[in-house]
Design a protein around this motif. Structure first.
Motif, PDB file in Angstrom:
ATOM      1  N   LEU A  30       1.116  -2.422 -16.363  1.00  0.00           N
ATOM      2  CA  LEU A  30       2.169  -2.516 -15.358  1.00  0.00           C
ATOM      3  C   LEU A  30       2.074  -1.451 -14.259  1.00  0.00           C
ATOM      4  CD1 LEU A  30       4.304  -4.593 -15.029  1.00  0.00           C
ATOM      5  CD2 LEU A  30       5.905  -3.165 -16.280  1.00  0.00           C
ATOM      6  N   PRO A  31       1.861  -0.168 -14.614  1.00  0.00           N
ATOM      7  CA  PRO A  31       1.782   0.833 -13.545  1.00  0.00           C
ATOM      8  C   PRO A  31       0.660   0.531 -12.556  1.00  0.00           C
ATOM      9  CG  PRO A  31       1.945   1.902 -15.680  1.00  0.00           C
ATOM     10  CD  PRO A  31       1.742   0.437 -15.939  1.00  0.00           C
ATOM     11  N   LEU A  32      -0.425  -0.035 -13.089  1.00  0.00           N
ATOM     12  CA  LEU A  32      -1.565  -0.354 -12.244  1.00  0.00           C
ATOM     13  C   LEU A  32      -1.267  -1.568 -11.364  1.00  0.00           C
ATOM     14  CD1 LEU A  32      -4.232   1.073 -12.162  1.00  0.00           C
ATOM     15  CD2 LEU A  32      -5.193  -0.782 -13.496  1.00  0.00           C
ATOM     16  N   ALA A  33      -0.574  -2.543 -11.955  1.00  0.00           N
ATOM     17  CA  ALA A  33      -0.197  -3.735 -11.199  1.00  0.00           C
ATOM     18  C   ALA A  33       0.664  -3.335 -10.011  1.00  0.00           C
ATOM     19  CB  ALA A  33       0.550  -4.708 -12.102  1.00  0.00           C
ATOM     20  N   ALA A  34       1.531  -2.334 -10.229  1.00  0.00           N
ATOM     21  CA  ALA A  34       2.393  -1.870  -9.142  1.00  0.00           C
ATOM     22  C   ALA A  34       1.554  -1.392  -7.969  1.00  0.00           C
ATOM     23  CB  ALA A  34       3.286  -0.751  -9.654  1.00  0.00           C
ATOM     24  N   ILE A  35       0.521  -0.614  -8.281  1.00  0.00           N
ATOM     25  CA  ILE A  35      -0.341  -0.081  -7.224  1.00  0.00           C
ATOM     26  C   ILE A  35      -1.097  -1.204  -6.516  1.00  0.00           C
ATOM     27  CG2 ILE A  35      -2.502   1.190  -6.930  1.00  0.00           C
ATOM     28  CD1 ILE A  35      -0.339   3.122  -6.976  1.00  0.00           C
ATOM     29  N   MET A  36      -1.564  -2.179  -7.296  1.00  0.00           N
ATOM     30  CA  MET A  36      -2.337  -3.261  -6.680  1.00  0.00           C
ATOM     31  C   MET A  36      -1.455  -4.095  -5.749  1.00  0.00           C
ATOM     32  SD  MET A  36      -4.712  -4.297  -9.884  1.00  0.00           S
ATOM     33  CE  MET A  36      -5.842  -5.374  -9.077  1.00  0.00           C
ATOM     34  N   LEU A  37      -0.243  -4.402  -6.205  1.00  0.00           N
ATOM     35  CA  LEU A  37       0.679  -5.149  -5.355  1.00  0.00           C
ATOM     36  C   LEU A  37       1.002  -4.373  -4.085  1.00  0.00           C
ATOM     37  CD1 LEU A  37       3.552  -6.835  -7.394  1.00  0.00           C
ATOM     38  CD2 LEU A  37       2.118  -7.835  -5.623  1.00  0.00           C
ATOM     39  N   THR A  38       1.233  -3.074  -4.267  1.00  0.00           N
ATOM     40  CA  THR A  38       1.609  -2.255  -3.128  1.00  0.00           C
ATOM     41  C   THR A  38       0.480  -2.184  -2.108  1.00  0.00           C
ATOM     42  OG1 THR A  38       2.911  -0.962  -4.664  1.00  0.00           O
ATOM     43  CG2 THR A  38       2.580  -0.029  -2.485  1.00  0.00           C
ATOM     44  N   SER A  39      -0.766  -2.228  -2.602  1.00  0.00           N
ATOM     45  CA  SER A  39      -1.899  -2.037  -1.695  1.00  0.00           C
ATOM     46  C   SER A  39      -2.071  -3.210  -0.724  1.00  0.00           C
ATOM     47  CB  SER A  39      -3.181  -1.816  -2.492  1.00  0.00           C
ATOM     48  OG  SER A  39      -3.660  -3.036  -2.984  1.00  0.00           O
ATOM     49  N   VAL A  40      -1.415  -4.336  -0.976  1.00  0.00           N
ATOM     50  CA  VAL A  40      -1.568  -5.465  -0.049  1.00  0.00           C
ATOM     51  C   VAL A  40      -0.287  -5.723   0.766  1.00  0.00           C
ATOM     52  CG1 VAL A  40      -3.309  -6.565  -1.471  1.00  0.00           C
ATOM     53  CG2 VAL A  40      -0.926  -7.194  -1.790  1.00  0.00           C
ATOM     54  N   ARG A  41       0.664  -4.806   0.643  1.00  0.00           N
ATOM     55  CA  ARG A  41       1.923  -5.009   1.377  1.00  0.00           C
ATOM     56  C   ARG A  41       1.839  -4.474   2.794  1.00  0.00           C
ATOM     57  NH1 ARG A  41       5.893  -6.691  -1.780  1.00  0.00           N
ATOM     58  NH2 ARG A  41       5.678  -6.272  -3.995  1.00  0.00           N
ATOM     59  N   SER A  42       2.772  -4.990   3.630  1.00  0.00           N
ATOM     60  CA  SER A  42       2.885  -4.450   4.977  1.00  0.00           C
ATOM     61  C   SER A  42       3.879  -3.292   4.947  1.00  0.00           C
ATOM     62  CB  SER A  42       3.406  -5.533   5.918  1.00  0.00           C
ATOM     63  OG  SER A  42       4.684  -5.926   5.479  1.00  0.00           O
ATOM     64  N   MET A  43       3.853  -2.475   5.994  1.00  0.00           N
ATOM     65  CA  MET A  43       4.815  -1.388   6.096  1.00  0.00           C
ATOM     66  C   MET A  43       6.242  -1.940   6.112  1.00  0.00           C
ATOM     67  SD  MET A  43       3.975   1.548   5.588  1.00  0.00           S
ATOM     68  CE  MET A  43       5.318   2.723   5.729  1.00  0.00           C
ATOM     69  N   GLY A  44       6.399  -3.146   6.685  1.00  0.00           N
ATOM     70  CA  GLY A  44       7.721  -3.777   6.734  1.00  0.00           C
ATOM     71  C   GLY A  44       8.305  -3.935   5.339  1.00  0.00           C
ATOM     72  N   ASP A  45       7.472  -4.438   4.427  1.00  0.00           N
ATOM     73  CA  ASP A  45       7.916  -4.602   3.042  1.00  0.00           C
ATOM     74  C   ASP A  45       8.304  -3.269   2.426  1.00  0.00           C
ATOM     75  OD1 ASP A  45       7.877  -7.236   2.692  1.00  0.00           O
ATOM     76  OD2 ASP A  45       6.097  -7.342   1.410  1.00  0.00           O
ATOM     77  N   ILE A  46       7.457  -2.256   2.667  1.00  0.00           N
ATOM     78  CA  ILE A  46       7.712  -0.942   2.081  1.00  0.00           C
ATOM     79  C   ILE A  46       9.056  -0.420   2.589  1.00  0.00           C
ATOM     80  CG2 ILE A  46       6.888   1.456   1.936  1.00  0.00           C
ATOM     81  CD1 ILE A  46       4.843  -0.154   0.632  1.00  0.00           C
ATOM     82  N   ASN A  47       9.271  -0.546   3.894  1.00  0.00           N
ATOM     83  CA  ASN A  47      10.514  -0.015   4.455  1.00  0.00           C
ATOM     84  C   ASN A  47      11.735  -0.821   4.017  1.00  0.00           C
ATOM     85  OD1 ASN A  47       9.235   2.066   5.779  1.00  0.00           O
ATOM     86  ND2 ASN A  47       8.806   0.812   7.590  1.00  0.00           N
ATOM     87  N   ALA A  48      11.540  -2.123   3.775  1.00  0.00           N
ATOM     88  CA  ALA A  48      12.674  -2.953   3.370  1.00  0.00           C
ATOM     89  C   ALA A  48      12.963  -2.831   1.878  1.00  0.00           C
ATOM     90  CB  ALA A  48      12.400  -4.405   3.734  1.00  0.00           C
ATOM     91  N   GLY A  49      12.113  -2.105   1.167  1.00  0.00           N
ATOM     92  CA  GLY A  49      12.364  -1.912  -0.264  1.00  0.00           C
ATOM     93  C   GLY A  49      11.907  -3.087  -1.110  1.00  0.00           C
ATOM     94  N   ASN A  50      11.026  -3.922  -0.570  1.00  0.00           N
ATOM     95  CA  ASN A  50      10.495  -5.031  -1.370  1.00  0.00           C
ATOM     96  C   ASN A  50       9.261  -4.553  -2.134  1.00  0.00           C
ATOM     97  OD1 ASN A  50       9.498  -7.379  -2.434  1.00  0.00           O
ATOM     98  ND2 ASN A  50       8.855  -8.252  -0.480  1.00  0.00           N
TER      99      ASN A  50
END
Lengths: 283, 293
Positions: A30-50
């Protein structure tokens, strides 16, 4: 076999086991999956808390190219490779020579030399840090790849020698004796008998050393400092300060840095595990 | 070889020629520096100027330095809690020691955190613990618990880092135990089953004693891992907050590289080395006992 083979248990246990298995893998990674998912997100997603939903945009290409274009990541990767590959080669070479002597010659001090290699292999790095750093500076190698290559070769030789020695002990003495009777020199015996027979061990050991050295962080901090020579562990750590809130880029960078040893592991799995568990079955 | 004739000089020299390059590098870069560091711990030195001999003053200063005691205490915590990797590794190995479809892939997936650099593990867990975004907070939220900033809390930070370290370490002990389980003779297990042993009593009386070599290696690598805990501390918290997560390895680095106190750093390294020496001596004693038969 212990525990009882699952196919001999009640159907209910069998089904629960087959359900529990994939769930446990998912939880474990799971911790690794979190990183992999995060690595393909846009900054918009990060800022929106998705963080856990599907990404609204898949920025695979954008993020990973950004990692290489905006930073010295490519250089770090290259540095890690040109440091790690020669270390794996030379430490295995020195260790095979020494391992042959320790395994097949009876001489005074044999066990003492072996004990030195084993014991030295376990010392904390900090007790070596100041003298090794001074020596490196004096030799004019500070902040060059040679600083890391030579130190790692020297240090890894300890573990490698133990490993090769234990492997060569298993080669029957009769094989060597018959060659000696034919008048072959020890050097010839080493080259034409020992080397071909230890090939599988060489591969296992080289893969292990590649991974150990690739993942080294302490010496990368102590012996080098500029981007031109820094290996990827120190590089990614430096990039963290630069990327602060850009978790998507940091995650992508981390995956790039972790990938080479992971690929190495999956490709050479059998060798890798054989090397690592040496001694877990005897001794 | 027969002792009837005495060996010639060249025969005696042969093994030493084979070992010469390895011994040379190992002496210069590993063995000699240990003694240099120990001797340096009796000096005051900023890394550039003259070295001044000050006897045991560095060690006396250490005794009065609260940061030293914090780091030492954290090393103790590491040693104790890192040991959890041994039973957990055994537990997972028992869970995975089956022959169902796809089990090989499952074993690989359980093992591979071990090959990831600790710096990356640090980043992965920093993200996992992150108080505003991290997965851990989401999980806690399900139970109605407010976010806990683990890495910013001086009472929890060391445990948080140890937990991160346990992840790859459990993978390592698991693979040692899987190999160990593979090597237990099936006859012995069958014989014990005939005698009515099963479940827990089987595990405790038959399996665990048979796994002793694996347990020995697992404990050794875990102790060494615990005392070498530098990468995770440096990459997750840099010893913070306020030095509360420092360990001797990191404290030594900090004092020498950032505060230019080389002699003091050497004294810290010597303390760490002496702690490790207990385990090194024990390990060597066991190995050499086996070698002599």
């Amino acid at each position: 076999m212990f525990p009882v083979p699952i196919e001999k248990t009640r159907p209910f246990t069998q089904i629960s086991y087959k359900i529990a298995l994939p769930i446990s893998v998912i939880l474990w990674l799971l911790p690794l999956a979190a990183i992999m998912l995060t690595s393909v997100r846009s900054m918009g997603d990060i800022n929106a808390g998705n963080y856990w939903g599907l990404p609204t945009e898949w920025n695979i290409v954008e993020n990973y190219t950004a990692v290489f274009q905006n930073t010295a990541m490519g250089q770090y990767l290259f540095n890690s490779i040109i440091i790690t590959v020669p270390v794996a080669f030379f430490s295995v070479l020195l260790a095979t020579l020494a391992g042959f002597a320790l395994a097949k010659f009876k001489f005074k001090g044999n066990l003492a030399v072996l004990a030195m290699f084993i014991g030295g292999n376990f010392v904390p790095f900090q007790i070596l840090m100041i003298p090794v750093r001074d020596l490196t500076i004096q030799l004019g190698m500070y902040d060059t790849i040679w600083a890391l290559i030579i130190f790692h070769v020297a240090f890894q030789t300890g573990f490698c020698t133990l490993f090769m020695r234990n492997f060569i002990v298993g080669i029957p003495d009769e094989l060597l004796e018959s060659c000696r009777l034919d008048g072959a020199s020890e050097w010839k015996i080493f080259r034409s008998i020992i080397i071909p027979l230890v090939r599988p061990a060489l591969a296992a050991l080289a893969v292990l050393i590649f991974t150990f050295v690739w993942n080294d962080y302490f010496w990368a901090l102590v012996l080098v400092q500029s981007d031109e020579v820094r290996p990827i562990t120190a590089g990614i750590s430096a990039l963290r300060g630069q990327w602060l809130a850009s978790w998507n880029l940091l995650s992508a960078g981390s995956i790039v840095a972790a990938l080479p040893p992971v690929i190495m592991f999956f490709v050479m799995q059998k060798h890798f595990i054989a090397g690592l568990t040496l001694g877990a079955t005897k001794g | 070889m027969d002792a009837k004739y005495s060996k010639s000089w060249s025969e005696r020299l042969t093994p030493w020629l084979f070992m010469a390059p390895a011994i040379f590098f190992f002496l210069v870069y590993v063995i000699y520096p240990i003694f240099q560091s120990i001797s340096m711990s009796f000096y005051q030195w900023d890394g550039i100027g003259d070295k001044v001999f000050i006897g045991f003053q560095n060690y006396i200063d250490l005794g009065y330095d609260p940061q030293f005691w914090t780091s030492l205490w954290n090393n103790v915590l590491w040693l104790v809690f890192f040991m959890l990797a041994v039973p957990f590794g055994l537990g997972i190995a028992l869970f995975l020691n089956q022959q169902v479809l796809g089990i090989r892939a499952v074993k690989s997936l359980f093992f591979f955190p071990f090959v990831i650099s600790q710096v990356i593990i640090g980043i992965v867990f920093a993200w996992f613990y992150d108080p505003s975004y991290g997965l851990l907070q989401d999980i806690l939220g399900i139970f109605g618990i407010d976010p806990i900033p683990i890495l910013a809390n001086e009472h929890l930070v060391t445990y948080g880092i140890i937990a991160a370290g346990l992840w790859p370490q459990i993978a390592y002990t698991m693979i040692l135990y899987l190999t160990g389980l593979n090597n237990i003779s099936p006859d012995q297990i069958e014989a014990a089953r005939m005698d009515g042993a099963k479940g827990w009593s089987m595990l405790i009386h038959i399996i665990i004693p048979q796994l002793r070599p694996a347990t020995f290696i697992a404990v050794v690598v875990t102790v060494i891992g615990a005392l070498r805990s530098f990468d995770l501390v440096a990459s997750m918290t840099a010893g913070g907050p306020y030095g509360s997560s420092s360990v001797l390895a990191f404290f030594m680095y900090e004092q020498s590289i950032f505060n230019y106190r080389m002699g003091y750093g050497a004294a810290i390294a010597t303390v760490l080395f002496l702690i490790m020496l207990i385990y090194i001596a024990f390990f060597l004693w066991r190995m050499l006992k086996d070698e002599r038969g």
